[in-house]
Design a protein around this motif. Structure first.
Motif, PDB file in Angstrom:
ATOM      1  N   LYS A  21       0.812  -1.209   0.000  1.00  0.00           N
ATOM      2  CA  LYS A  21       0.000   0.000   0.000  1.00  0.00           C
ATOM      3  C   LYS A  21       0.849   1.264   0.000  1.00  0.00           C
ATOM      4  CE  LYS A  21      -3.587   2.293   2.704  1.00  0.00           C
ATOM      5  NZ  LYS A  21      -4.504   2.171   3.834  1.00  0.00           N
ATOM      6  N   TRP A  22       1.972   1.253   0.698  1.00  0.00           N
ATOM      7  CA  TRP A  22       2.688   2.487   0.950  1.00  0.00           C
ATOM      8  C   TRP A  22       3.925   2.751   0.097  1.00  0.00           C
ATOM      9  CZ3 TRP A  22      -0.437   5.500   3.222  1.00  0.00           C
ATOM     10  CH2 TRP A  22      -1.338   5.021   4.173  1.00  0.00           C
ATOM     11  N   LEU A  37      11.639  12.455   7.876  1.00  0.00           N
ATOM     12  CA  LEU A  37      10.657  11.460   8.305  1.00  0.00           C
ATOM     13  C   LEU A  37       9.354  12.144   8.712  1.00  0.00           C
ATOM     14  CD1 LEU A  37      10.277   8.393   8.868  1.00  0.00           C
ATOM     15  CD2 LEU A  37      10.874   8.916  11.233  1.00  0.00           C
ATOM     16  N   SER A  38       9.452  13.212   9.477  1.00  0.00           N
ATOM     17  CA  SER A  38       8.240  13.895   9.939  1.00  0.00           C
ATOM     18  C   SER A  38       7.470  14.514   8.770  1.00  0.00           C
ATOM     19  CB  SER A  38       8.565  14.950  10.994  1.00  0.00           C
ATOM     20  OG  SER A  38       9.405  15.942  10.471  1.00  0.00           O
ATOM     21  N   LYS A  39       8.181  15.018   7.775  1.00  0.00           N
ATOM     22  CA  LYS A  39       7.518  15.597   6.598  1.00  0.00           C
ATOM     23  C   LYS A  39       6.797  14.502   5.803  1.00  0.00           C
ATOM     24  CE  LYS A  39       6.502  18.795   3.583  1.00  0.00           C
ATOM     25  NZ  LYS A  39       5.194  19.414   3.755  1.00  0.00           N
ATOM     26  N   LEU A  40       7.439  13.342   5.666  1.00  0.00           N
ATOM     27  CA  LEU A  40       6.789  12.227   4.969  1.00  0.00           C
ATOM     28  C   LEU A  40       5.542  11.780   5.722  1.00  0.00           C
ATOM     29  CD1 LEU A  40       9.923  10.157   3.897  1.00  0.00           C
ATOM     30  CD2 LEU A  40       8.355  11.400   2.380  1.00  0.00           C
ATOM     31  N   GLN A  49       4.308   5.769  11.706  1.00  0.00           N
ATOM     32  CA  GLN A  49       5.759   5.939  11.674  1.00  0.00           C
ATOM     33  C   GLN A  49       6.451   4.586  11.535  1.00  0.00           C
ATOM     34  OE1 GLN A  49       8.342   7.204  15.124  1.00  0.00           O
ATOM     35  NE2 GLN A  49       8.406   9.065  13.874  1.00  0.00           N
ATOM     36  N   LYS A  50       5.924   3.581  12.207  1.00  0.00           N
ATOM     37  CA  LYS A  50       6.514   2.237  12.133  1.00  0.00           C
ATOM     38  C   LYS A  50       6.495   1.717  10.696  1.00  0.00           C
ATOM     39  CE  LYS A  50       6.005  -2.464  13.698  1.00  0.00           C
ATOM     40  NZ  LYS A  50       5.085  -3.496  14.058  1.00  0.00           N
ATOM     41  N   MET A  51       5.364   1.846  10.040  1.00  0.00           N
ATOM     42  CA  MET A  51       5.233   1.364   8.664  1.00  0.00           C
ATOM     43  C   MET A  51       6.118   2.181   7.725  1.00  0.00           C
ATOM     44  SD  MET A  51       3.865  -1.057   6.959  1.00  0.00           S
ATOM     45  CE  MET A  51       2.840  -1.677   8.248  1.00  0.00           C
ATOM     46  N   LEU A  52       6.162   3.493   7.936  1.00  0.00           N
ATOM     47  CA  LEU A  52       6.991   4.354   7.106  1.00  0.00           C
ATOM     48  C   LEU A  52       8.463   3.967   7.225  1.00  0.00           C
ATOM     49  CD1 LEU A  52       7.371   6.779   5.238  1.00  0.00           C
ATOM     50  CD2 LEU A  52       7.270   8.255   7.254  1.00  0.00           C
ATOM     51  N   GLU A  54       9.715   1.094   8.179  1.00  0.00           N
ATOM     52  CA  GLU A  54       9.916  -0.249   7.620  1.00  0.00           C
ATOM     53  C   GLU A  54      10.033  -0.190   6.101  1.00  0.00           C
ATOM     54  OE1 GLU A  54       7.058  -4.091   7.231  1.00  0.00           O
ATOM     55  OE2 GLU A  54       7.316  -3.288   9.271  1.00  0.00           O
ATOM     56  N   HIS A  55       9.144   0.560   5.470  1.00  0.00           N
ATOM     57  CA  HIS A  55       9.161   0.652   4.005  1.00  0.00           C
ATOM     58  C   HIS A  55      10.357   1.455   3.502  1.00  0.00           C
ATOM     59  CE1 HIS A  55       5.645  -1.652   3.364  1.00  0.00           C
ATOM     60  NE2 HIS A  55       4.813  -0.781   3.920  1.00  0.00           N
ATOM     61  N   LEU A  56      10.725   2.512   4.215  1.00  0.00           N
ATOM     62  CA  LEU A  56      11.913   3.265   3.813  1.00  0.00           C
ATOM     63  C   LEU A  56      13.149   2.378   3.872  1.00  0.00           C
ATOM     64  CD1 LEU A  56      11.244   6.691   5.542  1.00  0.00           C
ATOM     65  CD2 LEU A  56      11.528   6.317   3.071  1.00  0.00           C
ATOM     66  N   LYS A  57      13.242   1.562   4.908  1.00  0.00           N
ATOM     67  CA  LYS A  57      14.377   0.644   5.039  1.00  0.00           C
ATOM     68  C   LYS A  57      14.440  -0.308   3.843  1.00  0.00           C
ATOM     69  CE  LYS A  57      16.261  -2.991   7.940  1.00  0.00           C
ATOM     70  NZ  LYS A  57      15.954  -3.972   8.969  1.00  0.00           N
ATOM     71  N   GLU A  58      13.305  -0.889   3.483  1.00  0.00           N
ATOM     72  CA  GLU A  58      13.277  -1.808   2.337  1.00  0.00           C
ATOM     73  C   GLU A  58      13.601  -1.079   1.037  1.00  0.00           C
ATOM     74  OE1 GLU A  58       9.614  -4.034   2.232  1.00  0.00           O
ATOM     75  OE2 GLU A  58       9.911  -4.771   4.273  1.00  0.00           O
TER      76      GLU A  58
END
Length: 121
Positions: A21-22, A37-40, A49-52, A54-58
Motif C-alpha cells: 500500500k505504501w 521522516l516527519s515531513k513524509l 511511523q513504524k510502517m513508514l 519499515e518501508h523506507l528501510k526496504e
C-alpha cells in the motif's frame, strides 16, 4: 523483506520490490524532493511511523531511496530518490498515476480528483 530467488520475469522482481500500500506512495512523494521522516508522515495520510520506517528501510535496501544524515542537535535525516533506480521508477509510477486519473474520470469520480487537488504530473 526477503527476496525470492526465482522469478518468472524481471517485472515480477520489480513488483515485489515496490508492492504494498505504501511503497509507491512514498516513492511518489519523494519525487518532489528530499524529505524528513516527519515531513513524509505529514504528507502521507494514515501511514504510521513504524510502517513508514519499515518501508523506507526496504526501499533503501533495494536502491530506490537514499538517506542523508546531518549531524547536530537535533539530528536531521532526509530521504531522497536515488539517481539510478529511484528516479527511473518514477516514470512507471507516473504512468500508473495517469491510468488512475483516467479511470476516475471515466467512472464519474472526477470530484475526488478535485477534492484531493490531483493534477497530472
Amino acid at each position: 523483506m526477503k527476496m525470492r530467488q526465482n522469478y518468472t520475469c524481471p517485472l515480477e522482481l520489480v513488483h515485489d520490490m515496490i508492492k504494498g500500500k505504501w511503497k509507491p506512495i512514498i516513492l511518489w512523494r519523494l519525487r518532489l524532493g528530499p524529505a524528513s521522516l516527519s515531513k513524509l508522515e505529514q504528507d502521507i495520510e494514515e501511514i504510521t511511523q513504524k510502517m513508514l520506517l519499515e518501508h523506507l528501510k526496504e526501499l533503501m535496501e533495494y536502491g530506490f531511496v537514499g538517506k542523508n544524515t546531518y549531524h547536530g542537535y537535533p539530528l536531521h535525516v532526509e530521504y531522497f530518490l536515488t539517481a539510478d533506480m529511484g528516479e527511473k521508477i518514477i516514470d512507471a509510477l507516473r504512468i500508473m498515476q495517469h491510468i488512475g486519473i483516467e479511470y476516475l474520470k471515466k467512472n464519474g469520480k472526477e470530484q475526488e480528483l478535485i477534492l484531493k487537488n490531483v493534477v497530472p504530473d
